[in-house]
Design a protein around this motif. Structure first.
Motif, PDB file in Angstrom:
ATOM      1  N   ASN A 203      49.056  36.837  88.180  1.00  0.00           N
ATOM      2  CA  ASN A 203      50.061  37.327  87.377  1.00  0.00           C
ATOM      3  C   ASN A 203      50.256  36.490  86.214  1.00  0.00           C
ATOM      4  OD1 ASN A 203      50.135  40.099  88.032  1.00  0.00           O
ATOM      5  ND2 ASN A 203      51.917  39.469  89.572  1.00  0.00           N
TER       6      ASN A 203
ATOM      7  N   ARG B 204      47.469  37.319  83.937  1.00  0.00           N
ATOM      8  CA  ARG B 204      47.315  38.900  83.880  1.00  0.00           C
ATOM      9  C   ARG B 204      48.426  39.209  82.802  1.00  0.00           C
ATOM     10  NH1 ARG B 204      48.034  42.349  88.093  1.00  0.00           N
ATOM     11  NH2 ARG B 204      46.822  43.991  86.946  1.00  0.00           N
TER      12      ARG B 204
ATOM     13  N   ASP C   6      45.539  40.922  80.677  1.00  0.00           N
ATOM     14  CA  ASP C   6      45.059  42.014  81.453  1.00  0.00           C
ATOM     15  C   ASP C   6      45.970  43.484  81.143  1.00  0.00           C
ATOM     16  OD1 ASP C   6      44.190  44.202  83.074  1.00  0.00           O
ATOM     17  OD2 ASP C   6      44.576  42.995  84.711  1.00  0.00           O
TER      18      ASP C   6
ATOM     19  N   TYR D 139      48.236  45.002  83.637  1.00  0.00           N
ATOM     20  CA  TYR D 139      48.980  44.271  84.442  1.00  0.00           C
ATOM     21  C   TYR D 139      50.286  45.059  85.019  1.00  0.00           C
ATOM     22  CZ  TYR D 139      52.978  41.348  84.932  1.00  0.00           C
ATOM     23  OH  TYR D 139      54.080  40.576  85.360  1.00  0.00           O
TER      24      TYR D 139
ATOM     25  N   PRO E  96      47.871  42.339  91.296  1.00  0.00           N
ATOM     26  CA  PRO E  96      46.556  41.560  91.725  1.00  0.00           C
ATOM     27  C   PRO E  96      46.110  41.996  93.042  1.00  0.00           C
ATOM     28  CG  PRO E  96      48.294  39.971  90.827  1.00  0.00           C
ATOM     29  CD  PRO E  96      48.987  41.126  91.224  1.00  0.00           C
TER      30      PRO E  96
ATOM     31  N   TYR F 220      37.887  36.412  85.954  1.00  0.00           N
ATOM     32  CA  TYR F 220      38.423  36.667  87.254  1.00  0.00           C
ATOM     33  C   TYR F 220      38.462  35.530  88.277  1.00  0.00           C
ATOM     34  CZ  TYR F 220      33.432  36.741  88.660  1.00  0.00           C
ATOM     35  OH  TYR F 220      32.175  36.497  88.951  1.00  0.00           O
TER      36      TYR F 220
ATOM     37  N   THR G   5      40.746  40.096  89.152  1.00  0.00           N
ATOM     38  CA  THR G   5      40.853  40.229  87.708  1.00  0.00           C
ATOM     39  C   THR G   5      42.016  39.777  87.255  1.00  0.00           C
ATOM     40  OG1 THR G   5      39.513  42.066  87.954  1.00  0.00           O
ATOM     41  CG2 THR G   5      40.615  41.661  85.625  1.00  0.00           C
ATOM     42  N   ILE G   6      41.777  38.553  86.301  1.00  0.00           N
ATOM     43  CA  ILE G   6      42.956  38.190  85.658  1.00  0.00           C
ATOM     44  C   ILE G   6      42.889  38.300  83.958  1.00  0.00           C
ATOM     45  CG2 ILE G   6      43.370  36.322  87.236  1.00  0.00           C
ATOM     46  CD1 ILE G   6      41.775  34.368  85.410  1.00  0.00           C
ATOM     47  N   GLY G   7      41.916  38.854  83.715  1.00  0.00           N
ATOM     48  CA  GLY G   7      41.674  39.106  82.177  1.00  0.00           C
ATOM     49  C   GLY G   7      40.718  40.281  82.007  1.00  0.00           C
TER      50      GLY G   7
END
Length: 169
Positions: free
Chosen positions: A18, A21, A25, A28, A33, A83, A117-119
């Motif tokens: 997070n 993210r 992202d 978010y 996550p 990710y 996934t982080i972005g």
């Protein structure tokens, strides 16, 4: 209604994911996550009982296991997604295969690559810049997988848990 099956990692890993993210992202606020076991799909609610029975059977036969998130990676050039990658693990591939069988089988549009996934939905230049910095980060995050969740999507686009399945094999 759209449904999906996911694994939520331990809180410490969610906090780390997070931290990226919230900047990179746009989803978010819609879902914590997670590792997707079954991508979002429209499911006839009349078959929901069969689907939950299928997932319950899998949870009874599958033992808890650990995974290691070991690097930051990207799906570029297919999509501009950043990710946290899950190190090769027979356990998670087996769980994915079981979930995507029987009542829940349908052809997936992507090969299963377990990740958080982080972005996403980043312009190419920004994605390359962020990835250039993050791939230098030493990532060694273990998490215990002892449950998975059947989620459904609300009208506002957010996801909520329909049912949780504890691994007890």
């Amino acid at each position: 209604m759209k449904y999906g099956v996911v694994i939520f990692p331990e809180k410490k890993i969610q906090d780390i994911a997070n931290s990226y993210r919230k900047r990179y992202d746009p989803h978010y606020a819609l879902i914590p996550p997670h590792i997707t076991l079954k991508e979002a799909y429209d499911f006839d609610e009349n078959h929901l009982n069969e689907a939950t029975n299928h997932l319950e059977q899998i949870s009874r036969e599958t033992a808890p296991f650990e995974i290691l998130l070991h690097k930051v990676s990207t799906f570029h050039p297919t999509t501009n997604v950043l990710y946290l990658a899950v190190q090769e693990s027979e356990d998670i591939y087996s769980l994915h295969e079981q979930v995507n069988s029987g009542e829940l089988f349908h052809e997936s549009s992507y090969q299963f690559i377990p990740h958080i996934t982080i972005g996403q939905k980043l312009p190419a230049d920004e994605m390359h810049d962020i990835y250039g910095r993050l791939r230098m980060v030493n990532v060694q995050l273990k998490t215990r997988i002892d449950r998975f969740h059947l989620l459904y999507q609300l009208d506002n686009g957010s996801w909520t848990i329909y049912q949780t399945f504890l691994l007890r094999g």
